[in-house]
Design a protein around this motif. Structure first.
Motif, PDB file in Angstrom:
ATOM      1  N   ASP A  15      -6.715 -15.352 -67.185  1.00 44.67           N
ATOM      2  CA  ASP A  15      -7.253 -14.482 -68.223  1.00 44.67           C
ATOM      3  C   ASP A  15      -6.154 -14.078 -69.194  1.00 44.67           C
ATOM      4  O   ASP A  15      -6.352 -14.043 -70.402  1.00 44.67           O
ATOM      5  CB  ASP A  15      -7.865 -13.228 -67.595  1.00 44.67           C
ATOM      6  N   CYS A  32      -5.336 -16.822 -71.510  1.00 47.84           N
ATOM      7  CA  CYS A  32      -6.322 -17.122 -72.537  1.00 47.84           C
ATOM      8  C   CYS A  32      -6.130 -16.274 -73.773  1.00 47.84           C
ATOM      9  O   CYS A  32      -6.684 -16.567 -74.828  1.00 47.84           O
ATOM     10  CB  CYS A  32      -7.728 -16.873 -71.989  1.00 47.84           C
ATOM     11  N   ASN A  33      -5.361 -15.246 -73.638  1.00 46.34           N
ATOM     12  CA  ASN A  33      -5.135 -14.387 -74.780  1.00 46.34           C
ATOM     13  C   ASN A  33      -4.171 -15.082 -75.725  1.00 46.34           C
ATOM     14  O   ASN A  33      -3.026 -15.330 -75.375  1.00 46.34           O
ATOM     15  CB  ASN A  33      -4.554 -13.064 -74.283  1.00 46.34           C
ATOM     16  N   PRO A  34      -4.624 -15.386 -76.926  1.00 43.34           N
ATOM     17  CA  PRO A  34      -3.759 -16.146 -77.825  1.00 43.34           C
ATOM     18  C   PRO A  34      -2.518 -15.377 -78.234  1.00 43.34           C
ATOM     19  O   PRO A  34      -1.543 -15.963 -78.699  1.00 43.34           O
ATOM     20  CB  PRO A  34      -4.650 -16.411 -79.039  1.00 43.34           C
ATOM     21  N   PHE A  35      -2.536 -14.088 -78.040  1.00 42.38           N
ATOM     22  CA  PHE A  35      -1.379 -13.313 -78.424  1.00 42.38           C
ATOM     23  C   PHE A  35      -0.324 -13.270 -77.327  1.00 42.38           C
ATOM     24  O   PHE A  35       0.715 -12.652 -77.479  1.00 42.38           O
ATOM     25  CB  PHE A  35      -1.804 -11.886 -78.790  1.00 42.38           C
ATOM     26  N   ASN A  82       2.455 -14.993 -75.231  1.00 41.20           N
ATOM     27  CA  ASN A  82       3.320 -16.169 -75.221  1.00 41.20           C
ATOM     28  C   ASN A  82       3.777 -16.456 -73.808  1.00 41.20           C
ATOM     29  O   ASN A  82       4.373 -15.593 -73.165  1.00 41.20           O
ATOM     30  CB  ASN A  82       4.551 -15.919 -76.106  1.00 41.20           C
ATOM     31  N   SER A 108      -0.472  -7.126 -69.918  1.00 42.64           N
ATOM     32  CA  SER A 108      -1.900  -6.870 -69.931  1.00 42.64           C
ATOM     33  C   SER A 108      -2.271  -5.790 -68.926  1.00 42.64           C
ATOM     34  O   SER A 108      -1.891  -5.842 -67.763  1.00 42.64           O
ATOM     35  CB  SER A 108      -2.639  -8.159 -69.580  1.00 42.64           C
ATOM     36  N   LYS A 109      -2.990  -4.813 -69.414  1.00 42.04           N
ATOM     37  CA  LYS A 109      -3.381  -3.726 -68.518  1.00 42.04           C
ATOM     38  C   LYS A 109      -4.367  -4.207 -67.485  1.00 42.04           C
ATOM     39  O   LYS A 109      -4.361  -3.749 -66.335  1.00 42.04           O
ATOM     40  CB  LYS A 109      -4.029  -2.592 -69.313  1.00 42.04           C
ATOM     41  N   ALA A 110      -5.223  -5.078 -67.904  1.00 44.84           N
ATOM     42  CA  ALA A 110      -6.209  -5.574 -66.952  1.00 44.84           C
ATOM     43  C   ALA A 110      -5.512  -6.273 -65.797  1.00 44.84           C
ATOM     44  O   ALA A 110      -5.849  -6.072 -64.622  1.00 44.84           O
ATOM     45  CB  ALA A 110      -7.183  -6.526 -67.655  1.00 44.84           C
ATOM     46  N   ASP A 169      -2.453  -5.822 -64.805  1.00 45.94           N
ATOM     47  CA  ASP A 169      -1.727  -4.840 -63.989  1.00 45.94           C
ATOM     48  C   ASP A 169      -2.657  -4.099 -63.050  1.00 45.94           C
ATOM     49  O   ASP A 169      -2.306  -3.831 -61.899  1.00 45.94           O
ATOM     50  CB  ASP A 169      -1.028  -3.818 -64.895  1.00 45.94           C
TER      51      ASP A 169
END
Lengths: 121, 574
Positions: A91, A94-97, A99, A106-108, A110
């Protein structure tokens, strides 16, 4: 100070376990990679803790270190932990931001990791 | 529908509680009684079917309530029937004796669907919701007007309070009113998939995942399927939701915004039903000059199916979040230095609070929010019980707010000046410590100003509250409680955090826990569920979640430079 040394110890453990991981995956010559092969199992136990390994198809390695006194943690629980880790990791990927190679912020991610660790205790 | 609090059938009087009364009258309205007061048989049948009781049970209900005898459902029979259905759903036999006691409200599956189905031509669910709302309320003006329309004239505060709870995130277990708040984003995320199935109610748009689910993470479409709902005013929520729902959602995307987003989407990807790839979206959103971590967080919130690409609804969400946050920042950073002083910070927070409570962001900073005034207000903000400054504060605020909003706001505003001010004052004074938590909390503390404005009956408010978990989302996840009703510094007993189901709410939850129990204890979330706060997550990203959020906010780079987008938005507005 305690935290620092503790963290350092874990970092060291994980680092040395990478060698074991490499050893295991280089031995696997199969073309198919299934869950079992992704999960490397107990890499090596020490007197203080046990180290489990998991490698993804893209050779991203996950290492879980658990306290040896935690005998109630079973193998399939570890497997499911790795699976969740893997899913959360994808997940994040998948975040394009994001790298690849950056520390994951990502908080999710964590929160999932924290929840897992709490459950394992 | 003036049966008072009792419904009679065959001489037996069953008393209804307030919530039941409200809920049932809402449902009755749904069934569109004609001039003689008889509900349309078709609608009633639909409603009964929606309760998911077996047909035999429904027959029993019809018989017992006396409608069979009469040949139609009068108000009394309707109410009794509803109670019987609640009893049946609770597992009790369908008998008059079963309903003499207190029962949870009956659960109706798909009521919203029914209503939405009536508007198959709505391009997006949001709009269909608006239409439904409009029709239910008797008018169908577009978003701005929706609000006043939605506030039922006869409603007064009660109804409004009743609305708040409906907003609670569907995923979060709102069983108890206090649970409403969460906008469990995390759970929502998982649940959103289920929600998506439900959300795609509008016929002809199966490919469009609930557009609402994205922007309205926070507004929580309470899906009746949630098993926990049985104990909560689920029907109320359903009804309310249908009627009020999105117009109340401060994060709802307005028509012009939607159009704007549509055009933007088309510029990236001509086919509205296709996806925007991650890299394309990345380049596009980077133009907004938000920092990468924020964009990353917004992405996390928007990409519901985690596929690395944005569908049109997801895109709208992301864009909307960016726009809203930028807007808030622009408004708050009065001296345009890219940083927030304390008054500016209070302003920003207040705007966020107001926004969450359904007040659209003003174009310019209202007088009361200008730093000088805010500072004074904050300094003199009395504790909870104080009245004078609060009232002053509130009065000042209200006019500004009123100008901007819909007439419906008047209802709430005028009736609750003291409370609002109080809340705001409290919010302001708490902001520094709140910020980390607040943000995460939106879902946890349903904020609805409206709902929380009833100081004398907080219980009722809570019950009516609607993104979050209370805190999680939407979040609702609900900061509202904490924000609004929290007592000042003296630490009231800490409230158990409502977990939001949303992913973002997870962040908030975690943040919240990290921030410390002390801060938590600062809030005394009102027992009743408050509508989940709008996605606090955006706030979260806006103000990096941590105790030092204010400082961090100060360091936000160039947050405000989004003017060109806003211009376009206003250009798009008709």
């Amino acid at each position: 100070d305690n935290v620092c040394s503790g963290e350092l110890k874990f970092h060291y453990t994980v680092h040395t376990s990478l060698d074991v991981v490499e050893e295991k995956i280089s031995g696997v010559g199969k073309a198919l990679a299934d869950q079992r092969e992704l999960y490397l199992g107990l890499l090596y136990p020490t007197e203080d803790y046990k180290v489990y390994g998991y490698v993804t198809n893209s050779k991203v390695k996950f290492v879980i270190v658990v306290d040896s006194s935690n005998t109630s943690l079973r193998d399939n629980e570890i497997r499911s932990m790795f699976r969740k880790l893997h899913n959360s990791f994808t997940d994040v990927m998948c975040n394009p931001f994001y790298n690849p190679g950056d520390p994951i912020q990502s908080k999710a991610f964590d929160s999932i990791v924290s929840t897992m660790m709490v459950q394992a205790c | 529908m003036d049966q008072g609090s009792a419904a009679g059938t065959g001489g037996t009087f069953i008393s209804l509680s307030d919530t039941e009364q409200r809920c049932y009258s809402g449902l009755y309205a749904l069934c569109q009684p004609d001039s003689s007061g008889k509900p349309a048989a078709g609608k009633v049948a639909e409603l009964f079917r929606a309760s998911q009781l077996p047909a035999e049970t429904l027959h029993q209900v019809t018989e017992v309530c006396g409608a069979k005898r009469l040949g139609y459902f009068g108000c009394g029979q309707f109410y009794v029937a509803l109670k019987l259905m609640a009893a049946a759903q609770a597992g009790l036999p369908v008998r008059l004796e079963s309903i003499s006691g207190e029962l949870p409200l009956p659960v109706f599956v798909g009521i919203t669907n029914e209503l939405e189905m009536r508007y198959p031509n709505q391009p997006l669910t949001n709009e269909s919701q608006s239409h439904i709302l409009g029709s239910v309320a008797g008018s169908a003006p577009r978003p701005p007007a929706d609000r006043p329309v939605l506030r039922h004239p006869d409603t007064s505060m009660d109804k409004q309070e009743a609305w708040s709870p409906p907003q609670s995130p569907g995923i979060s277990p709102p069983r108890s009113p206090s649970a409403y708040r969460s906008y469990p984003y995390g759970a929502q995320r998982n649940g959103t998939d289920t929600l998506l199935a439900y959300d795609a109610k509008v016929p002809g748009r199966p490919s469009v995942p609930q557009e609402n689910s994205s922007p309205s993470h926070y507004s929580v479409k309470l899906q009746p399927e949630q098993p926990v709902i049985t104990h909560v005013a689920s029907v109320e929520r359903l009804v309310e939701r249908v009627e009020v729902d999105y117009s109340d959602d401060p994060w709802r995307i307005t028509e012009e915004q939607r159009e704007y987003y549509t055009n933007q989407f088309r510029s990236l990807q001509p086919d509205l039903s296709a996806l925007i790839m991650g890299t394309v979206a990345k380049n596009f959103f980077t133009k907004s000059k938000l920092s990468i971590p924020e964009l990353s967080h917004i992405w996390e919130l928007s990409d519901v199916d985690k596929d690395g690409a944005l569908t049109f609804p997801e895109f709208c969400t992301a864009f909307h979040l960016i726009v809203e946050l930028s807007h808030i920042w622009e408004l708050s950073d009065v001296d345009k230095d890219g940083a927030l002083t304390f008054p500016e910070f209070c302003t920003a927070f207040h705007l966020i609070v107001a926004r969450k409570n359904g007040y659209p962001l003003p174009e310019t900073l209202p007088a009361t929010l200008r730093p000088g005034f805010v500072e004074a207000g904050v300094v003199t903000a009395p504790p909870y019980e104080a009245t004078l400054p609060l009232i002053v504060f509130d009065d000042n605020m209200m006019p500004g707010a009123n100008q901007l909003k819909m007439g419906s706001v008047d209802l709430q505003v005028t009736s609750r000046p003291g409370v609002t001010a109080k809340q705001e004052a409290r919010d302001e004074s708490r902001k520094p410590e709140f910020s980390p938590k607040r943000i995460p909390e939106p879902h946890e503390k349903p904020i609805q100003h409206v709902s929380t404005l009833k100081p004398d009956s907080p219980q009722e408010l809570d019950a009516n509250m609607k993104s979050r978990t209370r805190p999680r989302s939407y979040s609702s996840t609900s900061i509202d409680d904490a924000m609004k009703k929290v007592e000042e510094p003296p630490t009231p007993p800490p409230r158990p955090q409502k977990t939001h189901s949303r992913a973002s709410s997870l962040d908030l939850n975690k943040l919240f826990q990290q921030s410390g129990q002390c801060a938590k204890s600062g809030w005394l979330p009102p027992p009743p569920a408050l509508p989940p706060r709008p996605p606090a997550t955006q706030i979260f990203s806006f103000l990096p979640g941590s105790e030092k959020s204010s400082q961090k906010a100060v360091q936000q780079p160039n947050f405000a430079d989004f003017s060109k987008y806003r211009e376009e938005v206003s250009r798009c507005s008709h």
